[in-house]
Design a protein around this motif. Structure first.
Motif, PDB file in Angstrom:
ATOM      1  N   ALA A   1     -35.626  23.455 -30.076  1.00  0.00           N
ATOM      2  CA  ALA A   1     -36.477  24.589 -29.281  1.00  0.00           C
ATOM      3  C   ALA A   1     -35.620  24.523 -28.049  1.00  0.00           C
ATOM      4  O   ALA A   1     -34.947  23.836 -27.566  1.00  0.00           O
ATOM      5  CB  ALA A   1     -37.996  23.864 -29.050  1.00  0.00           C
TER       6      ALA A   1
ATOM      7  N   HIS B   1     -44.312  28.854 -26.707  1.00  0.00           N
ATOM      8  CA  HIS B   1     -43.304  28.345 -27.432  1.00  0.00           C
ATOM      9  C   HIS B   1     -43.694  26.711 -27.220  1.00  0.00           C
ATOM     10  O   HIS B   1     -43.432  26.108 -27.941  1.00  0.00           O
ATOM     11  CB  HIS B   1     -41.792  28.570 -26.750  1.00  0.00           C
TER      12      HIS B   1
ATOM     13  N   ARG C   1     -44.650  24.104 -30.486  1.00  0.00           N
ATOM     14  CA  ARG C   1     -44.225  22.605 -30.682  1.00  0.00           C
ATOM     15  C   ARG C   1     -45.311  21.605 -31.114  1.00  0.00           C
ATOM     16  O   ARG C   1     -45.061  20.943 -32.236  1.00  0.00           O
ATOM     17  CB  ARG C   1     -43.460  22.011 -29.415  1.00  0.00           C
TER      18      ARG C   1
ATOM     19  N   ILE D   1     -37.587  26.904 -32.863  1.00  0.00           N
ATOM     20  CA  ILE D   1     -38.465  27.709 -32.347  1.00  0.00           C
ATOM     21  C   ILE D   1     -37.443  28.518 -31.441  1.00  0.00           C
ATOM     22  O   ILE D   1     -36.771  27.887 -30.584  1.00  0.00           O
ATOM     23  CB  ILE D   1     -39.381  27.039 -31.427  1.00  0.00           C
TER      24      ILE D   1
END
Length: 157
Positions: free
Chosen positions: A7, A131, A135, A104
């Protein structure tokens, strides 16, 4: 099999951090799981969206090995129910996948170079989430998938 989540940017909200840690601790009992946080790209005010996506892609691609099976968490990806997602994870394990990597993207999505490196993509919802929230949703759904595969009572139908 090892599962990695990549991410961009750190999670700052305490409630999300606590939720993510809760499921990370639970996942330890099922799978070798690793979360890689790539720092936000610097000086984004001076970059176009495309330039920012390109810079993020360069950082993401450095984290990948040639043998990794790469799955994007993308709004245009395939949609699964939790049970179907559990079956997908099981298929990867049975198929001898060594490292399954979920990604992501940043705030503007993915650069074309990431789409070219991807094996598949999954959508968690038709809705848009931050975002940081994605997660938490991802690690919870991964935990749920393993409880489904083990016939544990966490998931109800």
């Amino acid at each position: 099999m090892k599962i990695t989540l990549i991410a961009i940017g750190k999670t700052e909200d305490k409630y999300l951090i606590e939720g993510i840690e809760k499921y990370l601790n639970r996942l330890k009992h099922y799978i070798n799981f690793n979360m890689v946080i790539i720092p936000d790209v610097k000086n984004t005010k001076n970059l176009t969206e495309a330039q920012q996506k390109t810079k993020e892609a360069e950082l993401i691609l450095k984290q990948l090995n040639n043998s990794d099976v790469v799955v994007l968490l993308d709004e245009k990806g395939k949609k699964y129910t939790s049970v179907q997602y559990a079956q997908y994870i099981n298929k990867q394990m049975v198929g001898s996948v060594q490292n399954l990597v979920f990604i992501i993207g940043g705030p503007y999505g993915f650069d074309e170079s990431i789409y070219k490196r991807t094996n598949s993509s999954i959508s968690l919802s038709d809705m848009t989430f931050s975002h940081q929230m994605v997660r938490l949703f991802f690690v919870e759904q991964l935990y749920r998938a393993f409880t489904i595969l083990k016939n544990e009572p966490y998931h109800h139908e």
